[in-house]
Design a protein around this motif. Structure first.
Motif, short mmCIF file in Angstrom:
data_model
loop_
_atom_site.label_atom_id
_atom_site.label_comp_id
_atom_site.label_asym_id
_atom_site.label_seq_id
_atom_site.Cartn_x
_atom_site.Cartn_y
_atom_site.Cartn_z
N HIS A 155 0.87 -1.17 0.00
CA HIS A 155 0.00 0.00 0.00
C HIS A 155 0.90 1.21 0.00
O HIS A 155 1.65 1.46 0.95
CB HIS A 155 -0.89 -0.02 1.25
N HIS A 179 0.08 -2.58 -4.95
CA HIS A 179 -1.39 -2.64 -4.97
C HIS A 179 -1.97 -1.30 -5.36
O HIS A 179 -1.48 -0.25 -4.95
CB HIS A 179 -1.85 -3.10 -3.59
N SER A 180 -3.02 -1.34 -6.21
CA SER A 180 -3.68 -0.12 -6.68
C SER A 180 -2.63 0.92 -7.06
O SER A 180 -2.60 2.02 -6.52
CB SER A 180 -4.64 0.43 -5.62
N SER A 182 -0.37 3.75 -7.96
CA SER A 182 -0.76 5.16 -7.97
C SER A 182 0.37 6.09 -8.41
O SER A 182 0.24 7.31 -8.30
CB SER A 182 -1.25 5.59 -6.59
N SER A 201 -6.02 -0.64 -10.74
CA SER A 201 -7.40 -0.75 -10.26
C SER A 201 -8.30 0.26 -10.96
O SER A 201 -7.90 0.90 -11.94
CB SER A 201 -7.43 -0.56 -8.74
N GLU A 227 -6.82 -5.41 -10.41
CA GLU A 227 -7.51 -5.63 -9.14
C GLU A 227 -8.71 -4.69 -9.05
O GLU A 227 -8.81 -3.70 -9.80
CB GLU A 227 -6.59 -5.35 -7.97
N THR A 228 -9.59 -4.99 -8.10
CA THR A 228 -10.71 -4.08 -7.84
C THR A 228 -10.52 -3.27 -6.56
O THR A 228 -11.02 -2.17 -6.45
CB THR A 228 -12.02 -4.86 -7.70
N ASP A 229 -9.84 -3.82 -5.55
CA ASP A 229 -9.83 -3.25 -4.21
C ASP A 229 -11.26 -3.17 -3.68
O ASP A 229 -11.59 -2.30 -2.86
CB ASP A 229 -9.15 -1.88 -4.16
N LEU A 233 -13.04 1.91 -5.01
CA LEU A 233 -12.43 2.28 -6.29
C LEU A 233 -13.10 1.64 -7.51
O LEU A 233 -12.44 1.06 -8.37
CB LEU A 233 -10.93 1.91 -6.29
#
Length: 281
Positions: A155, A179-180, A182, A201, A227-229, A233
């Motif tokens: 994260h 993850h996700s 950014s 995501s 991914e969706t989380d 999101l």
């Protein structure tokens, strides 16, 4: 809940969701309207998995953020075929990463259905945990990932430089997943050089997130995950609604357009990347 998109003709998987929040195992707070809406749908793990499979999303990784959720996700992964787990203490909960708690996280991480140590990392957007606590917890999780041989799921919120620095100083595990993702295109180049996976995501579909599409264009296809989380999101056109694993095809199609690939071609690459990152299903 959003309507289901057109199914993919090939298979793909969701590398990061939170089944415990979706089914109400963690009660949503009054300030958490998306999770409240997801829980109002009264979904079960079985229904979430079934709806995902109907559009070609055949596997899920459900991810912990504290000890209770890590235990729950590990248990659910043990009981459901094609559901796997990640376990960790979220950086916003880093004050709870005591030696005793981390020892249990490591024990859970050693179970075969647990495929990741995460989500861990750094969050400079919120001030829920002191930076010193976050850094100590992040480094501890890096070592757990190394000892257990599991992927490290990160994260990273407004902390790109420090996350990359800590990985370099501590020595990254064999598999690192952002993850996700950014970061921008420059950071994507750094991740690619280091061999880190970038998991995209819903925000990659947002009109104001061109920097994410630029990053996806730079990211090698062999290092891309999706991914969706969920329940957070959601992709366009469902912003403001709860997310769910069955919306993965919308993210895949967006990324495929960015990469100049067919959606099923990208889905096949993502599926292969999943086994490279998380082990044979």
């Amino acid at each position: 809940m959003p309507a289901a998109p057109e199914p993919l003709t090939g298979e793909v998987f969701d590398s990061h969701c939170h089944l415990d929040i979706m089914v109400g195992n963690r009660q949503a707070s009054s300030g958490d309207p998306v999770a409240q809406a997801a829980q109002a749908a009264e979904a079960s793990v079985e229904r979430i998995v079934e709806e995902a499979r109907a559009v070609g999303v055949t596997r899920l990784i459900t991810v912990g953020y504290d000890l209770a959720s890590s235990r729950w996700n590990a248990d659910v992964a043990r009981l459901h075929r094609d559901v796997y787990a990640g376990v960790a203490i979220h950086p916003n909960e880093a004050h709870a990463a005591t030696p005793e708690v981390l020892a249990e996280i490591e024990e859970l991480a050693g179970e075969p259905q647990v495929r990741a140590v995460g989500e861990t990392g750094l969050d400079y957007y919120r001030d829920w945990a002191a930076k010193d606590d976050q850094h100590a917890s992040f480094r501890a999780h890096i070592e757990i990932a190394k000892r257990t041989g599991k992927a490290l799921v990160i994260h990273d919120r407004e902390a790109h430089d420090d996350v990359l620095r800590v990985l370099a100083e501590a020595g990254a595990p064999d598999v690192v997943v952002f993850h996700s993702y950014s970061g921008d295109a420059e950071m994507a180049g750094k991740c690619a050089e280091a061999g880190y996976f970038m998991s995209f995501s819903g925000p990659v579909t947002y009109k104001n997130a061109g920097y994410l599409r630029e990053a996806a264009a730079v990211a090698p296809a062999e290092l891309i995950l999706v991914e969706t989380d969920a329940p957070y999101l959601p992709p366009v056109p469902h912003r403001g609604k709860p997310n769910a694993p069955y919306l993965i095809p919308l993210i895949v199609r967006c990324l495929a357009e960015v990469k100049g690939m067919e959606a099923d071609e990208l889905a096949a690459a993502v599926s292969a990347n999943g086994e490279a990152a998380f082990g044979k299903w």
